[in-house]
Motif scaffolding. Structure first.
Motif, PDB file in Angstrom:
ATOM      1  N   UNK A 183     -12.224 -28.725 -33.493  1.00  0.00           N
ATOM      2  CA  UNK A 183     -12.036 -29.146 -32.067  1.00  0.00           C
ATOM      3  C   UNK A 183     -13.427 -29.381 -31.552  1.00  0.00           C
ATOM      4  N   UNK A 184     -13.543 -29.755 -30.187  1.00  0.00           N
ATOM      5  CA  UNK A 184     -14.726 -29.654 -29.512  1.00  0.00           C
ATOM      6  C   UNK A 184     -15.626 -28.503 -29.564  1.00  0.00           C
ATOM      7  N   UNK A 185     -14.817 -27.376 -29.523  1.00  0.00           N
ATOM      8  CA  UNK A 185     -15.444 -26.096 -29.597  1.00  0.00           C
ATOM      9  C   UNK A 185     -15.991 -25.585 -30.856  1.00  0.00           C
ATOM     10  N   UNK A 186     -15.566 -26.220 -32.124  1.00  0.00           N
ATOM     11  CA  UNK A 186     -15.802 -25.724 -33.060  1.00  0.00           C
ATOM     12  C   UNK A 186     -14.807 -25.705 -34.196  1.00  0.00           C
ATOM     13  N   UNK A 187     -15.098 -25.135 -35.540  1.00  0.00           N
ATOM     14  CA  UNK A 187     -14.188 -25.296 -36.484  1.00  0.00           C
ATOM     15  C   UNK A 187     -13.557 -23.817 -36.838  1.00  0.00           C
ATOM     16  N   UNK A 188     -12.080 -23.897 -37.102  1.00  0.00           N
ATOM     17  CA  UNK A 188     -11.647 -22.567 -37.250  1.00  0.00           C
ATOM     18  C   UNK A 188     -10.790 -23.023 -38.517  1.00  0.00           C
ATOM     19  N   UNK A 189     -10.479 -22.222 -39.557  1.00  0.00           N
ATOM     20  CA  UNK A 189      -9.769 -22.160 -40.642  1.00  0.00           C
ATOM     21  C   UNK A 189      -8.985 -20.899 -40.709  1.00  0.00           C
ATOM     22  N   UNK A 190      -7.718 -21.367 -41.369  1.00  0.00           N
ATOM     23  CA  UNK A 190      -6.595 -20.097 -41.614  1.00  0.00           C
ATOM     24  C   UNK A 190      -6.084 -20.323 -42.865  1.00  0.00           C
ATOM     25  N   UNK A 191      -6.064 -18.960 -43.554  1.00  0.00           N
ATOM     26  CA  UNK A 191      -5.470 -19.082 -44.996  1.00  0.00           C
ATOM     27  C   UNK A 191      -3.952 -18.850 -44.861  1.00  0.00           C
ATOM     28  N   UNK A 192      -2.987 -19.396 -45.328  1.00  0.00           N
ATOM     29  CA  UNK A 192      -1.608 -19.481 -44.958  1.00  0.00           C
ATOM     30  C   UNK A 192      -1.120 -18.595 -45.927  1.00  0.00           C
ATOM     31  N   UNK A 218     -15.136 -15.897 -34.764  1.00  0.00           N
ATOM     32  CA  UNK A 218     -15.341 -15.653 -33.025  1.00  0.00           C
ATOM     33  C   UNK A 218     -14.768 -16.544 -32.316  1.00  0.00           C
ATOM     34  N   UNK A 219     -14.674 -17.703 -32.683  1.00  0.00           N
ATOM     35  CA  UNK A 219     -13.813 -18.876 -31.967  1.00  0.00           C
ATOM     36  C   UNK A 219     -12.426 -18.470 -31.519  1.00  0.00           C
ATOM     37  N   UNK A 220     -11.707 -17.949 -32.812  1.00  0.00           N
ATOM     38  CA  UNK A 220     -10.412 -17.625 -32.837  1.00  0.00           C
ATOM     39  C   UNK A 220     -10.163 -16.322 -31.923  1.00  0.00           C
ATOM     40  N   UNK A 221     -11.086 -15.346 -32.047  1.00  0.00           N
ATOM     41  CA  UNK A 221     -11.036 -14.303 -31.153  1.00  0.00           C
ATOM     42  C   UNK A 221     -11.122 -14.790 -29.582  1.00  0.00           C
ATOM     43  N   UNK A 222     -12.138 -15.654 -29.330  1.00  0.00           N
ATOM     44  CA  UNK A 222     -12.128 -16.143 -27.999  1.00  0.00           C
ATOM     45  C   UNK A 222     -10.875 -16.690 -27.565  1.00  0.00           C
ATOM     46  N   UNK A 223     -10.133 -17.230 -28.249  1.00  0.00           N
ATOM     47  CA  UNK A 223      -9.004 -17.721 -27.927  1.00  0.00           C
ATOM     48  C   UNK A 223      -7.618 -16.781 -27.658  1.00  0.00           C
ATOM     49  N   UNK A 224      -7.829 -15.559 -28.476  1.00  0.00           N
ATOM     50  CA  UNK A 224      -6.987 -14.592 -28.481  1.00  0.00           C
ATOM     51  C   UNK A 224      -7.559 -13.296 -28.281  1.00  0.00           C
ATOM     52  N   UNK A 225      -8.122 -13.291 -26.948  1.00  0.00           N
ATOM     53  CA  UNK A 225      -9.069 -11.937 -26.971  1.00  0.00           C
ATOM     54  C   UNK A 225      -8.522 -10.521 -27.029  1.00  0.00           C
TER      55      UNK A 225
END
Length: 215
Positions: free
Chosen positions: A43-52, A124-131
Motif C-alpha cells: 500500500x502507500x504505507x508500505x508492504x505487509x506479507x502474511x503466511x497463510x 510494525x506496519x501491521x501492528x500500527x493497524x491493529x495496535x
C-alpha cells in the motif's frame, strides 16, 4: 516442479510464483495448496506479507449452501464467476473486509477464504493497524488478516499475479488437517462440508466456532 509454476527468488526455493493455470482447479483442490503460501500487499504505507495458516473452500451455484454464489450471480459475488487468481473481497457485519482467492475457470463460482495466518514481513506496519492485538492475533481470523495486510474493499477483483500483490505458494503441499467450516449457518456449516483446511499446531490458526444454527 508442477506445470503452471515458476520459481520464486533464488533465496527461497521452497516457494514459487504461480501462473494463471495454477488457479484453474476446483476450490476444494486449490484450498489446501494455499497453506504455507505467502501473500503480500504493498500500500502507500508500505508492504505487509502474511503466511497463510488456515483457509476455507467454497463451491458455487446450487452445490454449496455456504457459498455466496449458491443462488447465482449478483453484483456482490460477480468476481467469483471470473477467472481464478483474482481477489474476491467482501464486507461483512457492517465493519469488516474478508479476502478470498477465486478458483477455477471463468464461468464457475469457487473461492477460497483466507481465514488466518502469521505476519512475516512488515510487522510494525501491521501492528500500527491493529495496535491492541497480540502478535499472534494480528492475522488470526479473516477480518484481522485483511486489516493487518491493509487490503481495502476497493481491491475487489484485483489480479493477485500483479502489483500491488505478490503471492508465492509452496512447491509441495504441506501436512494439514481438515474439518467443518467456521461460523456457517444451515447445511453449509455441517460436517458434510469439511472444507476448512489448516496447518496443525500453527499459531495463525483461528479458534473453531460452530454456528448454533448449522445442520
Amino acid at each position: 516442479m508442477a506445470t503452471g509454476e515458476r520459481m520464486a527468488r533464488a533465496d527461497d526455493a521452497t516457494l514459487v510464483h504461480p501462473d494463471r493455470a495454477w488457479f484453474l482447479r476446483d476450490s476444494v483442490a486449490l484450498a489446501p495448496l494455499l497453506l504455507g503460501a505467502v501473500l503480500a500487499y504493498e500500500s502507500d504505507e508500505g508492504r505487509v506479507a502474511v503466511r497463510l495458516s488456515e483457509v476455507e473452500a467454497y463451491r458455487g451455484v446450487g452445490v454449496d449452501p455456504g457459498s455466496h454464489a449458491f443462488r447465482g450471480p449478483t453484483a456482490r459475488n460477480a468476481v467469483m464467476f471470473g477467472e481464478g487468481g483474482h481477489l474476491y473481497a467482501y464486507f461483512t457485519y457492517g465493519m469488516h473486509t474478508c479476502l478470498n482467492i477465486v478458483a477455477d475457470h471463468a464461468g464457475t463460482s469457487g473461492g477460497v477464504l483466507l481465514r488466518g495466518g502469521t505476519i512475516v514481513d512488515g510487522i510494525e506496519l501491521a501492528r500500527s493497524r491493529r495496535p491492541r492485538s497480540t502478535e499472534r492475533d494480528l492475522a488470526r481470523g479473516p477480518a484481522r488478516l485483511a486489516q493487518a495486510l491493509g487490503v481495502p474493499l476497493a481491491r475487489n477483483g484485483s489480479d493477485l499475479l500483479a502489483p500491488p500483490f505478490e503471492l508465492r505458494v509452496p512447491v509441495e503441499p504441506l501436512p494439514r488437517e481438515t474439518g467443518p467450516r467456521t461460523g456457517i449457518a444451515g447445511a453449509g456449516g455441517a460436517v458434510a462440508f469439511p472444507w476448512r483446511f489448516w496447518l496443525p499446531g500453527d499459531a495463525g490458526v483461528s479458534i473453531y466456532r460452530r454456528h448454533p444454527k448449522s445442520h
